[in-house]
Design a protein around this motif. Sequence first.
Motif, PDB file in Angstrom:
ATOM      1  N   GLN A  53      -5.999   1.749 -14.556  1.00  0.00           N
ATOM      2  CA  GLN A  53      -7.036   1.799 -13.535  1.00  0.00           C
ATOM      3  C   GLN A  53      -6.841   3.037 -12.668  1.00  0.00           C
ATOM      4  O   GLN A  53      -5.715   3.435 -12.396  1.00  0.00           O
ATOM      5  CB  GLN A  53      -6.954   0.577 -12.620  1.00  0.00           C
ATOM      6  N   LEU A  54      -7.947   3.599 -12.221  1.00  0.00           N
ATOM      7  CA  LEU A  54      -7.899   4.713 -11.272  1.00  0.00           C
ATOM      8  C   LEU A  54      -8.258   4.183  -9.892  1.00  0.00           C
ATOM      9  O   LEU A  54      -9.225   3.432  -9.737  1.00  0.00           O
ATOM     10  CB  LEU A  54      -8.890   5.810 -11.663  1.00  0.00           C
ATOM     11  N   TRP A  55      -7.488   4.598  -8.913  1.00  0.00           N
ATOM     12  CA  TRP A  55      -7.744   4.281  -7.512  1.00  0.00           C
ATOM     13  C   TRP A  55      -7.865   5.605  -6.776  1.00  0.00           C
ATOM     14  O   TRP A  55      -7.169   6.564  -7.108  1.00  0.00           O
ATOM     15  CB  TRP A  55      -6.583   3.470  -6.936  1.00  0.00           C
ATOM     16  N   GLU A  56      -8.712   5.646  -5.757  1.00  0.00           N
ATOM     17  CA  GLU A  56      -8.846   6.882  -4.997  1.00  0.00           C
ATOM     18  C   GLU A  56      -9.116   6.595  -3.531  1.00  0.00           C
ATOM     19  O   GLU A  56      -9.594   5.516  -3.165  1.00  0.00           O
ATOM     20  CB  GLU A  56      -9.918   7.787  -5.586  1.00  0.00           C
ATOM     21  N   ALA A  57      -8.796   7.588  -2.720  1.00  0.00           N
ATOM     22  CA  ALA A  57      -9.037   7.510  -1.278  1.00  0.00           C
ATOM     23  C   ALA A  57      -9.206   8.919  -0.738  1.00  0.00           C
ATOM     24  O   ALA A  57      -8.624   9.872  -1.254  1.00  0.00           O
ATOM     25  CB  ALA A  57      -7.875   6.823  -0.577  1.00  0.00           C
ATOM     26  N   ARG A  58     -10.016   9.023   0.296  1.00  0.00           N
ATOM     27  CA  ARG A  58     -10.179  10.292   1.021  1.00  0.00           C
ATOM     28  C   ARG A  58      -9.749  10.038   2.462  1.00  0.00           C
ATOM     29  O   ARG A  58     -10.112   9.021   3.052  1.00  0.00           O
ATOM     30  CB  ARG A  58     -11.622  10.764   0.969  1.00  0.00           C
ATOM     31  N   PHE A  59      -8.986  10.971   3.003  1.00  0.00           N
ATOM     32  CA  PHE A  59      -8.495  10.806   4.374  1.00  0.00           C
ATOM     33  C   PHE A  59      -8.193  12.162   4.981  1.00  0.00           C
ATOM     34  O   PHE A  59      -8.061  13.161   4.281  1.00  0.00           O
ATOM     35  CB  PHE A  59      -7.245   9.914   4.408  1.00  0.00           C
ATOM     36  N   THR A  60      -8.091  12.171   6.288  1.00  0.00           N
ATOM     37  CA  THR A  60      -7.670  13.345   7.038  1.00  0.00           C
ATOM     38  C   THR A  60      -6.359  12.998   7.729  1.00  0.00           C
ATOM     39  O   THR A  60      -6.291  12.011   8.466  1.00  0.00           O
ATOM     40  CB  THR A  60      -8.727  13.734   8.092  1.00  0.00           C
ATOM     41  N   ALA A  61      -5.336  13.779   7.471  1.00  0.00           N
ATOM     42  CA  ALA A  61      -4.030  13.519   8.083  1.00  0.00           C
ATOM     43  C   ALA A  61      -4.044  14.031   9.521  1.00  0.00           C
ATOM     44  O   ALA A  61      -4.468  15.155   9.769  1.00  0.00           O
ATOM     45  CB  ALA A  61      -2.922  14.211   7.297  1.00  0.00           C
ATOM     46  N   PRO A  62      -3.597  13.207  10.467  1.00  0.00           N
ATOM     47  CA  PRO A  62      -3.498  13.700  11.847  1.00  0.00           C
ATOM     48  C   PRO A  62      -2.537  14.887  11.904  1.00  0.00           C
ATOM     49  O   PRO A  62      -1.640  15.006  11.085  1.00  0.00           O
ATOM     50  CB  PRO A  62      -2.913  12.507  12.605  1.00  0.00           C
ATOM     51  N   PHE A  63      -2.747  15.765  12.872  1.00  0.00           N
ATOM     52  CA  PHE A  63      -1.848  16.902  12.993  1.00  0.00           C
ATOM     53  C   PHE A  63      -1.159  16.871  14.352  1.00  0.00           C
ATOM     54  O   PHE A  63      -1.668  16.327  15.312  1.00  0.00           O
ATOM     55  CB  PHE A  63      -2.558  18.237  12.754  1.00  0.00           C
ATOM     56  N   CYS A  64       0.018  17.445  14.365  1.00  0.00           N
ATOM     57  CA  CYS A  64       0.818  17.510  15.580  1.00  0.00           C
ATOM     58  C   CYS A  64       0.360  18.715  16.392  1.00  0.00           C
ATOM     59  O   CYS A  64       0.133  19.789  15.841  1.00  0.00           O
ATOM     60  CB  CYS A  64       2.293  17.642  15.215  1.00  0.00           C
ATOM     61  N   THR A  65       0.241  18.540  17.683  1.00  0.00           N
ATOM     62  CA  THR A  65      -0.235  19.634  18.534  1.00  0.00           C
ATOM     63  C   THR A  65       0.870  20.629  18.890  1.00  0.00           C
ATOM     64  O   THR A  65       0.582  21.693  19.409  1.00  0.00           O
ATOM     65  CB  THR A  65      -0.843  19.078  19.833  1.00  0.00           C
ATOM     66  N   THR A  66       2.135  20.282  18.607  1.00  0.00           N
ATOM     67  CA  THR A  66       3.226  21.187  18.962  1.00  0.00           C
ATOM     68  C   THR A  66       3.842  21.899  17.761  1.00  0.00           C
ATOM     69  O   THR A  66       4.546  22.871  17.936  1.00  0.00           O
ATOM     70  CB  THR A  66       4.343  20.430  19.702  1.00  0.00           C
ATOM     71  N   ASP A  67       3.601  21.415  16.549  1.00  0.00           N
ATOM     72  CA  ASP A  67       4.186  22.011  15.353  1.00  0.00           C
ATOM     73  C   ASP A  67       3.077  22.201  14.314  1.00  0.00           C
ATOM     74  O   ASP A  67       2.381  21.246  13.984  1.00  0.00           O
ATOM     75  CB  ASP A  67       5.277  21.098  14.789  1.00  0.00           C
ATOM     76  N   PRO A  68       2.876  23.414  13.811  1.00  0.00           N
ATOM     77  CA  PRO A  68       1.751  23.663  12.901  1.00  0.00           C
ATOM     78  C   PRO A  68       1.881  22.988  11.537  1.00  0.00           C
ATOM     79  O   PRO A  68       0.893  22.781  10.856  1.00  0.00           O
ATOM     80  CB  PRO A  68       1.728  25.177  12.755  1.00  0.00           C
ATOM     81  N   SER A  69       3.074  22.638  11.094  1.00  0.00           N
ATOM     82  CA  SER A  69       3.194  21.967   9.798  1.00  0.00           C
ATOM     83  C   SER A  69       3.893  20.625   9.986  1.00  0.00           C
ATOM     84  O   SER A  69       4.839  20.497  10.749  1.00  0.00           O
ATOM     85  CB  SER A  69       3.955  22.829   8.796  1.00  0.00           C
ATOM     86  N   MET A  70       3.405  19.648   9.258  1.00  0.00           N
ATOM     87  CA  MET A  70       3.896  18.278   9.373  1.00  0.00           C
ATOM     88  C   MET A  70       4.082  17.714   7.977  1.00  0.00           C
ATOM     89  O   MET A  70       3.186  17.829   7.140  1.00  0.00           O
ATOM     90  CB  MET A  70       2.862  17.463  10.159  1.00  0.00           C
ATOM     91  N   THR A  71       5.241  17.146   7.707  1.00  0.00           N
ATOM     92  CA  THR A  71       5.474  16.500   6.420  1.00  0.00           C
ATOM     93  C   THR A  71       5.095  15.036   6.538  1.00  0.00           C
ATOM     94  O   THR A  71       5.573  14.332   7.424  1.00  0.00           O
ATOM     95  CB  THR A  71       6.947  16.630   5.983  1.00  0.00           C
ATOM     96  N   TRP A  72       4.202  14.614   5.652  1.00  0.00           N
ATOM     97  CA  TRP A  72       3.729  13.237   5.609  1.00  0.00           C
ATOM     98  C   TRP A  72       4.240  12.547   4.358  1.00  0.00           C
ATOM     99  O   TRP A  72       4.510  13.191   3.352  1.00  0.00           O
ATOM    100  CB  TRP A  72       2.202  13.187   5.609  1.00  0.00           C
ATOM    101  N   ARG A  73       4.325  11.255   4.427  1.00  0.00           N
ATOM    102  CA  ARG A  73       4.737  10.427   3.307  1.00  0.00           C
ATOM    103  C   ARG A  73       3.642   9.404   3.036  1.00  0.00           C
ATOM    104  O   ARG A  73       3.057   8.869   3.979  1.00  0.00           O
ATOM    105  CB  ARG A  73       6.033   9.718   3.654  1.00  0.00           C
TER     106      ARG A  73
END
Length: 160
Positions: free
Chosen positions: A115-135
């Motif tokens: 089966q294929l599952w899918e999702a679309r989302f926007t990851a929140p961003f940190c206002t003090t650090d331009p890059s954020m590692t998400w899991r």
Amino acid sequence: MLRALVAVLAIAGVVALGIFGPRWLMSEDVAEADQGAVECDLLNTTCHWAQKGKSWHARLQKSGVQAQGTEYHLTVKANGNQPRMLAVLRGESMYLGEYPVPMTKAGMSPDGEGQLWEARFTAPFCTTDPSMTWRIDLQAGMDHAFVMPVKLTFVAKGRV
């Protein structure tokens, strides 16, 4: 004098527990869940793993930039019948909360073996650090005991 000393120590203990307690409890949970997990960068590769005799594949692609940030498209292929899938977005480099991302069934995979599952989302961003590692942790329905042998991560570039 003794009462004052006991009161000061009790207050100091409560303050220390309030400051260090959540960090200590969270690090235990994360260490337990991550034990033996192999990290896989979802934006740069398709992640593959086997779990409970089933084959899994996950891929993340950028689908555009919105006013709120970069929109992502997550695709998961699961061999076997999953009644529901949920992706939970958690900050890996910095704790910014947990964001459940409901996944929708997109039909059978092109090879007809899952089966294929899918999702679309926007990851929140940190206002003090331009890059954020998400899991991204996957849950099969409401099964919170779904321990994954792979740690699905990606780096989101935000604005400062």
